[in-house]
Design a protein around this motif. Structure first.
Motif, short mmCIF file in Angstrom:
data_model
loop_
_atom_site.label_atom_id
_atom_site.label_comp_id
_atom_site.label_asym_id
_atom_site.label_seq_id
_atom_site.Cartn_x
_atom_site.Cartn_y
_atom_site.Cartn_z
N LEU A 174 0.83 -1.20 0.00
CA LEU A 174 0.00 0.00 0.00
C LEU A 174 0.87 1.26 0.00
CD1 LEU A 174 -2.90 1.07 0.07
CD2 LEU A 174 -2.82 0.89 2.56
N ALA A 175 1.91 1.27 0.82
CA ALA A 175 2.85 2.39 0.85
C ALA A 175 3.57 2.53 -0.49
CB ALA A 175 3.86 2.22 1.99
N ALA A 176 3.93 1.41 -1.10
CA ALA A 176 4.59 1.43 -2.41
C ALA A 176 3.66 2.03 -3.46
CB ALA A 176 5.03 0.03 -2.81
N ALA A 177 2.38 1.71 -3.39
CA ALA A 177 1.42 2.28 -4.34
C ALA A 177 1.36 3.80 -4.20
CB ALA A 177 0.04 1.66 -4.13
N LEU A 178 1.38 4.29 -2.96
CA LEU A 178 1.37 5.73 -2.74
C LEU A 178 2.64 6.37 -3.29
CD1 LEU A 178 0.19 8.33 -1.54
CD2 LEU A 178 1.22 7.66 0.66
N THR A 185 2.73 8.89 -6.52
CA THR A 185 3.28 10.22 -6.32
C THR A 185 4.33 10.53 -7.37
OG1 THR A 185 2.88 10.14 -3.93
CG2 THR A 185 4.55 11.69 -4.70
N ALA A 186 5.29 9.62 -7.54
CA ALA A 186 6.38 9.84 -8.50
C ALA A 186 5.84 9.99 -9.93
CB ALA A 186 7.39 8.70 -8.42
N LEU A 187 4.92 9.12 -10.31
CA LEU A 187 4.37 9.18 -11.67
C LEU A 187 3.57 10.45 -11.90
CD1 LEU A 187 3.24 5.47 -11.98
CD2 LEU A 187 5.02 6.57 -13.34
N THR A 188 2.71 10.81 -10.96
CA THR A 188 1.86 11.99 -11.11
C THR A 188 2.69 13.26 -11.20
OG1 THR A 188 0.04 10.91 -9.95
CG2 THR A 188 -0.02 13.31 -10.05
N VAL A 189 3.66 13.40 -10.31
CA VAL A 189 4.51 14.59 -10.31
C VAL A 189 5.34 14.66 -11.58
CG1 VAL A 189 6.48 15.68 -9.15
CG2 VAL A 189 4.54 14.86 -7.81
N ILE A 230 13.01 12.28 -9.33
CA ILE A 230 12.24 12.45 -8.11
C ILE A 230 12.51 11.23 -7.23
CG2 ILE A 230 10.18 11.46 -9.21
CD1 ILE A 230 8.49 13.23 -7.31
N ASP A 231 12.72 11.47 -5.96
CA ASP A 231 12.96 10.40 -5.00
C ASP A 231 11.85 10.49 -3.95
OD1 ASP A 231 14.34 8.35 -3.57
OD2 ASP A 231 15.24 9.86 -2.28
N ARG A 279 4.66 23.82 -6.04
CA ARG A 279 3.57 23.37 -6.90
C ARG A 279 3.61 21.86 -7.09
NH1 ARG A 279 -1.49 23.50 -8.22
NH2 ARG A 279 -1.89 23.16 -10.43
N LEU A 280 4.80 21.31 -7.27
CA LEU A 280 4.92 19.86 -7.43
C LEU A 280 4.48 19.13 -6.17
CD1 LEU A 280 8.28 19.56 -9.42
CD2 LEU A 280 5.94 19.36 -10.30
N THR A 281 4.78 19.69 -5.01
CA THR A 281 4.34 19.08 -3.75
C THR A 281 2.82 19.15 -3.64
OG1 THR A 281 6.45 19.61 -2.70
CG2 THR A 281 4.58 19.16 -1.24
N GLU A 282 2.24 20.24 -4.09
CA GLU A 282 0.78 20.35 -4.12
C GLU A 282 0.17 19.29 -5.05
OE1 GLU A 282 -2.43 23.55 -5.83
OE2 GLU A 282 -0.63 24.35 -4.87
N ILE A 283 0.80 19.09 -6.20
CA ILE A 283 0.34 18.09 -7.17
C ILE A 283 0.48 16.68 -6.59
CG2 ILE A 283 0.85 17.05 -9.43
CD1 ILE A 283 -0.70 19.76 -9.50
N ALA A 284 1.51 16.45 -5.79
CA ALA A 284 1.70 15.13 -5.15
C ALA A 284 0.48 14.77 -4.32
CB ALA A 284 2.96 15.13 -4.29
N GLY A 285 -0.13 15.76 -3.70
CA GLY A 285 -1.33 15.52 -2.90
C GLY A 285 -2.55 15.21 -3.72
N ARG A 286 -2.43 15.35 -5.02
CA ARG A 286 -3.55 15.06 -5.92
C ARG A 286 -3.39 13.75 -6.68
NH1 ARG A 286 -4.45 21.06 -8.53
NH2 ARG A 286 -4.95 22.09 -6.56
#
Length: 129
Positions: A44-48, A52-56, A70-71, A102-109
Motif C-alpha cells: 500500500l505504501a509502495a502504491a502511494l 506520487t512519482a508518476l503523477t509529479v 524524483i525520490d 507546486r509539485l508538492t501540491e500536485i503530489a497531494g492530488r
C-alpha cells in the motif's frame, strides 16, 4: 482490472497477479511467515510512492519543468488508532521554490493519495465452489 491473489509456496506466501505482472506477499518470521515478499501495508505504501512519482513527473513534463528525477520515500506505521504514512519527496533538477511547492501540491492530488484520503467502501462477495 481484476487482481487475483492465490496461495503461494510456504506458510503464508501469496502470489498477486495484476494482468501479466506477478508479485509475492508474505509476512516476517516474527508474524509466522517466511519474509519472501512484501507485507500488504508495504504494498500500500509502495502504491502511494509510485503514484506520487508518476503523477509529479507527468505534471512536470507537461509544464516543461526541469525535473530530472524524483525520490519518494514512504514510512508507515500504526500510531494509536490511526495508520500514518509519512511521505518525503526530493526533487532533482533546476526548479524554483515556487515550482517545488507546486509539485508538492500536485503530489497531494495523485489518485492513490486521493483514494486513501477519501471515503472508501469494500464490497465483499463470498463465492463457493
Amino acid at each position: 482490472m481484476e487482481i487475483k491473489v492465490s496461495k503461494g509456496q510456504g506458510k503464508l506466501q501469496h502470489v498477486i497477479e495484476i494482468g501479466e505482472h506477478k508479485l509475492l506477499t508474505d509476512v516476517s518470521a516474527a508474524l509466522g511467515g517466511e519474509d519472501t515478499g512484501a507485507e500488504p501495508h508495504d504494498l500500500l505504501a509502495a502504491a502511494l510512492g509510485a503514484c506520487t512519482a508518476l503523477t509529479v513527473t507527468m505534471y512536470a513534463q507537461r509544464k516543461q519543468m526541469d525535473l530530472q528525477d524524483i525520490d519518494v520515500r514512504i514510512e508507515h506505521s500504526q500510531q494509536e488508532d490511526v495508520y500514518v504514512f509519512k511521505r518525503r519527496i526530493r526533487y532533482v533538477g533546476n526548479l524554483t521554490e515556487a515550482e517545488q511547492a507546486r509539485l508538492t501540491e500536485i503530489a497531494g492530488r495523485c489518485p492513490v493519495h486521493r483514494t486513501l484520503m477519501g471515503q472508501m467502501r469494500i464490497d465483499t462477495e463470498t463465492v463457493t465452489g
